[in-house]
Enzyme design. Sequence first.
Site, short mmCIF file in Angstrom:
data_model
loop_
_atom_site.label_atom_id
_atom_site.label_comp_id
_atom_site.label_asym_id
_atom_site.label_seq_id
_atom_site.Cartn_x
_atom_site.Cartn_y
_atom_site.Cartn_z
N GLY A 140 -16.09 -5.19 8.37
CA GLY A 140 -15.16 -4.30 7.68
C GLY A 140 -13.98 -5.01 7.03
O GLY A 140 -12.94 -4.39 6.81
N HIS A 175 -22.64 -3.77 19.98
CA HIS A 175 -21.85 -3.91 18.75
C HIS A 175 -20.43 -4.33 19.14
O HIS A 175 -19.92 -3.90 20.18
CB HIS A 175 -21.84 -2.59 17.98
CG HIS A 175 -21.26 -2.75 16.61
ND1 HIS A 175 -19.91 -2.82 16.39
CD2 HIS A 175 -21.84 -2.89 15.40
CE1 HIS A 175 -19.68 -2.99 15.09
NE2 HIS A 175 -20.84 -3.03 14.47
N ASN A 225 -25.96 1.19 9.71
CA ASN A 225 -25.18 1.60 10.87
C ASN A 225 -24.08 2.55 10.39
O ASN A 225 -23.08 2.10 9.85
CB ASN A 225 -24.58 0.36 11.56
CG ASN A 225 -23.62 0.73 12.68
OD1 ASN A 225 -23.61 1.86 13.15
ND2 ASN A 225 -22.81 -0.23 13.11
N TRP A 226 -24.30 3.82 10.62
CA TRP A 226 -23.33 4.81 10.12
C TRP A 226 -22.04 4.85 10.95
O TRP A 226 -21.09 5.51 10.58
CB TRP A 226 -23.96 6.21 10.12
CG TRP A 226 -24.94 6.44 9.03
CD1 TRP A 226 -25.53 5.49 8.23
CD2 TRP A 226 -25.47 7.70 8.61
NE1 TRP A 226 -26.38 6.08 7.34
CE2 TRP A 226 -26.38 7.45 7.55
CE3 TRP A 226 -25.29 9.02 9.02
CZ2 TRP A 226 -27.08 8.46 6.90
CZ3 TRP A 226 -25.99 10.04 8.39
CH2 TRP A 226 -26.86 9.75 7.33
N LYS A 227 -22.05 4.19 12.09
CA LYS A 227 -20.89 4.26 12.99
C LYS A 227 -20.53 5.74 13.24
O LYS A 227 -21.41 6.57 13.28
CB LYS A 227 -19.70 3.47 12.43
CG LYS A 227 -20.10 2.06 12.01
CD LYS A 227 -18.94 1.17 11.77
CE LYS A 227 -19.46 -0.21 11.35
NZ LYS A 227 -18.44 -1.24 11.47
N GLU A 241 -23.27 -10.90 14.00
CA GLU A 241 -22.14 -10.24 13.34
C GLU A 241 -20.83 -10.87 13.80
O GLU A 241 -20.27 -10.44 14.82
CB GLU A 241 -22.11 -8.75 13.72
CG GLU A 241 -23.28 -7.94 13.24
CD GLU A 241 -22.88 -6.48 13.04
OE1 GLU A 241 -23.08 -5.97 11.94
OE2 GLU A 241 -22.35 -5.86 13.97
P1 PGA Z 1 -19.47 -3.56 7.81
O1 PGA Z 1 -19.94 -3.33 9.31
O2 PGA Z 1 -20.72 -3.68 6.96
O3 PGA Z 1 -18.65 -2.37 7.49
O4 PGA Z 1 -18.68 -4.83 7.79
C1 PGA Z 1 -21.09 -3.93 9.82
C2 PGA Z 1 -21.28 -3.46 11.24
O5 PGA Z 1 -20.28 -3.22 11.91
O6 PGA Z 1 -22.41 -3.29 11.71
#
Ligand code: PGA
Length: 215
Positions: free
Chosen positions: A147, A79, A5-7, A141
């Site tokens: 993060g 998400h 997931n590149w966001k 999640e």
């Molecule tokens: P992260 O994010 O690996 O940076 O914790 C995961 C996500 O938000 O899908």
Amino acid sequence: MIIANWKMYGSMALLENYIQHLQHDQLIVCPPYPLITECAKHFRTGAQNCSVYTEGAYTGEVSPTLLHDIGCRYVLLGHSERRKYFDETDEAIAEKAEIAFDHEMIPIVCVGGHSSSWDRERITIEEQIRALPEEIWVAYEPAWAIGTNKWPSPKEIAKAVDWIKEQTGTQWVFYGGSVNADNAKDILAVCDGLLVGRASQDVETMKGLLKKLGS
Ligand code: PGA
């Protein structure tokens, strides 16, 4: 399976780097919308969201019709960042999941709350999955793990994964939240794949994670 997931990060340069170094049939790449067309020529590709409308006068939205047309076969929905910053509701997410199926894309619905107590977490997730169609894929999640460099123990993840499978009937439950090269192997042992945010920006780390899947 690993979902990157590149966001709202990434670039053509990162995509080129992925193309050179990360060819793997167990990898799904979810880049920002403008990179999907190119990405889909090389990888299983997902969007990070899609419109609840099929098409129409909805300036700024991206239709599931177009996503499918440009090669997208998966879509991340719900998400926690979308729930938090864009007020996405469980109902809208369920509607988007239906629409994704209608357009031959697999919805990967993210669930999880803010509590580190499983009893409270379970109540949140119960609400989040209530209206979802069957056959979705789910990503567990916990918001507090995203993060933050904090994550639940494999035992806690296993409990959540088993419970989500029981409740939804899905065969696919991913874990996401601070996945890294050190914790990936233990987490992979208790779920069906990883949803990787920050670490997906680094090709070497991704190489290492994909190695843990085997060939
Ligand atoms: P992260 O994010 O690996 O940076 O914790 C995961 C996500 O938000 O899908």
